[in-house]
Design a protein around this motif. Structure first.
Motif, mmCIF file in Angstrom:
data_model
loop_
_atom_site.group_PDB
_atom_site.id
_atom_site.type_symbol
_atom_site.label_atom_id
_atom_site.label_comp_id
_atom_site.label_asym_id
_atom_site.label_seq_id
_atom_site.Cartn_x
_atom_site.Cartn_y
_atom_site.Cartn_z
ATOM 1 N N LEU A 126 -7.104 -11.082 -8.231
ATOM 2 C CA LEU A 126 -6.305 -11.403 -7.050
ATOM 3 C C LEU A 126 -7.079 -12.117 -5.955
ATOM 4 C CD1 LEU A 126 -4.333 -8.046 -6.681
ATOM 5 C CD2 LEU A 126 -3.622 -10.119 -7.861
ATOM 6 N N ASP A 127 -8.398 -12.184 -6.129
ATOM 7 C CA ASP A 127 -9.251 -12.807 -5.114
ATOM 8 C C ASP A 127 -9.048 -12.127 -3.757
ATOM 9 O OD1 ASP A 127 -11.206 -14.527 -4.216
ATOM 10 O OD2 ASP A 127 -9.774 -16.081 -3.631
ATOM 11 N N GLU A 128 -8.994 -10.803 -3.778
ATOM 12 C CA GLU A 128 -8.839 -10.005 -2.564
ATOM 13 C C GLU A 128 -10.052 -9.093 -2.389
ATOM 14 O OE1 GLU A 128 -6.471 -9.988 -0.297
ATOM 15 O OE2 GLU A 128 -4.795 -11.096 -1.190
ATOM 16 N N ASP A 129 -10.258 -8.627 -1.165
ATOM 17 C CA ASP A 129 -11.361 -7.722 -0.855
ATOM 18 C C ASP A 129 -10.958 -6.300 -1.250
ATOM 19 O OD1 ASP A 129 -13.389 -6.206 0.144
ATOM 20 O OD2 ASP A 129 -13.144 -6.807 2.236
ATOM 21 N N PRO A 130 -11.600 -5.702 -2.257
ATOM 22 C CA PRO A 130 -11.217 -4.372 -2.723
ATOM 23 C C PRO A 130 -11.279 -3.294 -1.635
ATOM 24 C CG PRO A 130 -12.710 -5.404 -4.280
ATOM 25 C CD PRO A 130 -12.700 -6.261 -3.046
ATOM 26 N N SER A 131 -12.156 -3.475 -0.659
ATOM 27 C CA SER A 131 -12.311 -2.450 0.386
ATOM 28 C C SER A 131 -11.078 -2.321 1.269
ATOM 29 C CB SER A 131 -13.533 -2.764 1.246
ATOM 30 O OG SER A 131 -13.337 -3.951 1.999
ATOM 31 N N GLN A 132 -10.168 -3.288 1.183
ATOM 32 C CA GLN A 132 -8.964 -3.261 2.010
ATOM 33 C C GLN A 132 -7.801 -2.518 1.333
ATOM 34 O OE1 GLN A 132 -9.045 -4.563 5.204
ATOM 35 N NE2 GLN A 132 -11.213 -4.709 4.636
ATOM 36 N N PHE A 133 -8.042 -2.032 0.118
ATOM 37 C CA PHE A 133 -6.959 -1.405 -0.644
ATOM 38 C C PHE A 133 -7.315 0.031 -1.022
ATOM 39 C CE2 PHE A 133 -6.565 -5.933 -1.122
ATOM 40 C CZ PHE A 133 -5.201 -6.161 -1.028
ATOM 41 N N SER A 134 -6.283 0.812 -1.286
ATOM 42 C CA SER A 134 -6.463 2.208 -1.655
ATOM 43 C C SER A 134 -5.583 2.569 -2.841
ATOM 44 C CB SER A 134 -6.122 3.143 -0.480
ATOM 45 O OG SER A 134 -7.063 3.046 0.564
ATOM 46 N N ILE A 135 -6.000 3.614 -3.525
ATOM 47 C CA ILE A 135 -5.209 4.216 -4.594
ATOM 48 C C ILE A 135 -4.385 5.352 -3.989
ATOM 49 C CG2 ILE A 135 -5.315 5.640 -6.667
ATOM 50 C CD1 ILE A 135 -6.021 2.901 -7.374
ATOM 51 N N PHE A 136 -3.111 5.425 -4.336
ATOM 52 C CA PHE A 136 -2.253 6.511 -3.888
ATOM 53 C C PHE A 136 -1.575 7.142 -5.106
ATOM 54 C CE2 PHE A 136 -2.463 3.489 -0.397
ATOM 55 C CZ PHE A 136 -2.727 4.307 0.694
ATOM 56 N N VAL A 137 -1.400 8.449 -5.052
ATOM 57 C CA VAL A 137 -0.690 9.177 -6.114
ATOM 58 C C VAL A 137 0.375 10.035 -5.454
ATOM 59 C CG1 VAL A 137 -0.856 10.829 -8.015
ATOM 60 C CG2 VAL A 137 -2.746 9.229 -7.572
#
Length: 324
Positions: A75-86
């Motif tokens: 996705l060419d995105e910064d991974p630090s800006q995203f989170s996993i949710f359950v």
């Protein structure tokens, strides 16, 4: 050393599949029983008959793989800006709660997460549950900064379902605030029939099971009561299902093939489980005299009670030592 001699080399390494994910599909692995093998397969993963003790007889477990490279590479995105949710959802009650969250860049190795169903006192799990795992932005940003700018945007989602075999065939509960004060005080639930076209309309457009929202928390306590909660819930469900069955028998159009997802189509499946032939019973109900109609109702009601293990459930209730 002779040139005819063979040399064999071997290299040992950990399977990379369990260290990181190379695609979004590989990120989430699930098993309804923690001792079983984890799998990335989504959808319905476990089914049992209505009345199965999902809370005590299943022990769901998740494995979340490292996925920073997937987000940055695909996705060419910064991974630090995203989170996993359950999230965990009670199928019968419609309750849903976020039970786990973690920034993507903090997951540097496979993370195993066991879901303790007993810790969710507000859930009953009478008809099973849904575990949803998804990736989204931790916080929203300016829309010009990214295609995925809102935390409500979901990059990827996996859904794992553990359910009773008849839940889709019957009903969902719509919790409602009753306007009439007498109903608000003493009415537990009712079936709101919107249409008598049980054969050519979706079951969700035909009826709605409406329950008293003021009693929602009490209903949850009842579901979780180990002494007599199971029996009481079965009694309520049995009465609802009997009304659905009798109304469908009365209004089913037997001259055409029922629409997929209609109450008619779903009741055909239920009657098969009951050991009854729907069309034969419907013909007797629609063309018979009063005595024949009563006979059909008796036969159907008895079959539904047996299917829901009513007598054996009462037999298992332990009354000794109960204190209010």
């Amino acid at each position: 050393m002779s040139t005819k001699d063979k040399l064999v080399f071997s290299v040992s390494r950990e399977d990379l599949l369990y260290n990181y994910a190379s695609t979004f599909k590989e990120i989430f692995h699930f098993t309804p029983k923690s001792d079983d093998e984890l799998s990335e397969a989504t959808g319905v993963r476990f089914q049992e008959t209505l009345g199965f003790d999902f809370e005590n007889e299943t022990s769901p477990k998740l494995r979340i793989l490292q996925l920073s490279d997937v987000i940055s590479g695909h996705l060419d995105e910064d991974p630090s800006q995203f989170s996993i949710f359950v999230s965990l959802e009670d199928i019968a009650l419609g309750n849903r709660s976020i039970i786990f969250s973690k920034p993507v860049d903090e997951i540097t190795e496979p993370l195993d997460f066991k879901i303790d169903l007993k810790s969710f006192s507000e859930f009953g799990f009478y008809r099973g549950y849904i575990v949803k795992c998804f990736i989204s932005r931790t916080t929203s940003v300016d829309p010009n900064e990214s295609k995925y700018w809102s935390k409500s945007n979901i990059l990827y989602q996996s859904e794992f379902i553990v359910k009773s075999t008849v839940d889709e065939a019957l009903f969902e509960i719509a919790w409602t605030d009753f306007n009439d004060q007498k109903e608000r005080k003493d009415l537990l639930y009712c079936i709101n029939w919107v249409s008598d076209d049980v054969s050519q309309e979706s079951h969700s457009q035909t009826f709605q099971v409406v329950a008293n929202n003021d009693l929602k928390s009490q209903f949850k306590r009842l579901e979780n009561n180990s002494l007599f909660g199971g029996l009481t819930i079965r009694l309520i469900a049995d009465r609802i299902i009997c009304e659905l069955a009798e109304t469908t028998l009365q209004y089913a159009d037997l001259e055409c093939e029922p629409l997929e997802g209609s109450l008619h189509e779903k009741m055909q499946g239920l009657f098969s489980d009951l050991g009854l032939e729907f069309n034969s019973e419907a013909i007797r109900y629609q063309s018979g005299d009063a005595t024949q109609i009563l006979d059909v109702r008796l036969r159907v009601n008895k079959a539904i009670q047996v299917h829901h293990l009513m007598a054996s459930t009462l037999m298992d209730v332990k009354f000794g030592g109960f204190r209010k």
